[in-house]
Design an enzyme around this catalytic site. Structure first.
Site, mmCIF file in Angstrom:
data_model
loop_
_atom_site.group_PDB
_atom_site.id
_atom_site.type_symbol
_atom_site.label_atom_id
_atom_site.label_comp_id
_atom_site.label_asym_id
_atom_site.label_seq_id
_atom_site.Cartn_x
_atom_site.Cartn_y
_atom_site.Cartn_z
ATOM 1 N N TYR A 187 5.089 18.262 0.228
ATOM 2 C CA TYR A 187 6.335 17.776 0.280
ATOM 3 C C TYR A 187 7.259 18.062 1.360
ATOM 4 C CZ TYR A 187 10.753 15.943 -2.135
ATOM 5 O OH TYR A 187 11.692 15.153 -2.757
ATOM 6 N N GLY B 274 8.830 21.592 -15.157
ATOM 7 C CA GLY B 274 8.041 22.644 -15.164
ATOM 8 C C GLY B 274 8.329 24.032 -14.026
#
Length: 268
Positions: free
Chosen positions: A146, A186
């Site tokens: 990312y 998460g």
């Protein structure tokens, strides 16, 4: 704000919040997303035109912009927001995840920018806004893929801005910090910090449209800190990272809590 605005990745999260904020300010908004059912539901809830779009397909993206202009009029602003965020150890990233992340986050932004500029430059007006991330300037363990994709967006946006400046068209990047969307499912927040809300990013985008700038960080107070941090030696940067828990946030996460998100981005 009497502008025609098209937004990709707008079925949820930052894209949806931005559509809501701009419509409230008087813009004519068209939203798009690869999730056809979700984007049409979002469009119905907002009362705006909603279309399916696959940002990695030139034909699909062109059709999206054609339909947007056919419905709402000449495009003033394109917001390239669609993006995905796989996380975890770099050695655990599958080749499929790598290709998909680069396709959506990088190629999708580049394609959308080029298609919008093809329309805007002959008219001598327009604004392309690319949603990047602080991840594009702050490499973080567990976020290598990312990081790379958003660094590409930051560099591409700035180079394109310099190329077209003086021709009536603005090109800008928005760099949000941790934002409460599915992308961070998460994970935990940095120690001592609070996440942004999508509405904060949306407000920054609205301000950017009203007063174009090359780049804006969300929240803005982090901008000076980031610039100052580039001057720090590596040992100090790593100490700061450990202090805020950034060295483990994307390595020590809850896979079960990310299960639905991961399945969705891999099924598109």
């Amino acid at each position: 704000m009497s502008k025609v605005v098209a937004i990709t990745g707008a079925a949820r999260g930052i894209g949806l919040a931005t559509a809501r904020a701009l419509k409230a300010r008087g813009a004519t908004v068209v939203i798009g997303d690869i999730d056809d059912a979700a984007v049409r539901e979002a469009g119905a809830s907002l009362g705006v035109e909603a279309l399916a779009v696959d940002v990695v397909s030139r034909a699909s993206f062109t059709d999206f912009l054609d339909q947007a202009e056919g419905t709402a009029g000449r495009l003033d602003v394109l917001i390239n927001n669609a993006g995905i965020m796989p996380i975890g150890p770099v050695t655990g990233e599958s080749d499929a995840d790598t290709r998909r992340c680069i396709d959506v986050n990088v190629h999708g932004v580049m394609l959308g920018t080029k298609l919008a500029l093809d329309r805007m430059l002959p008219r001598g007006r327009g604004h392309v806004i690319n949603i990047a991330s602080l991840a594009g300037v702050l490499p973080t363990p567990g976020l290598a893929l990312y990081n790379a994709s958003k660094a590409a967006v930051v560099a591409f946006t700035e180079a394109t801005r310099l190329e077209v400046q003086g021709r009536g068209v603005h090109v800008s990047a928005v760099l949000p910090t941790f934002t409460n969307t599915e992308l961070i499912a998460g994970t935990r927040s940095p120690k001592g910090g609070t996440n942004c809300e999508p509405e904060e990013v949306a407000a920054a985008v609205a301000q950017l449209i009203g007063r174009p700038r090359p780049q804006t960080v969300v929240p803005r107070r982090l901008g000076a800190q980031i610039r100052l941090g580039t001057l720090f030696p590596d040992r100090l940067k790593q100490a700061i990272s450990r202090r805020y828990g950034l060295d483990t946030i994307f390595l020590d996460y809850d896979p079960e809590a990310r299960k639905n998100y991961d399945a969705r981005i891999r099924s598109c």
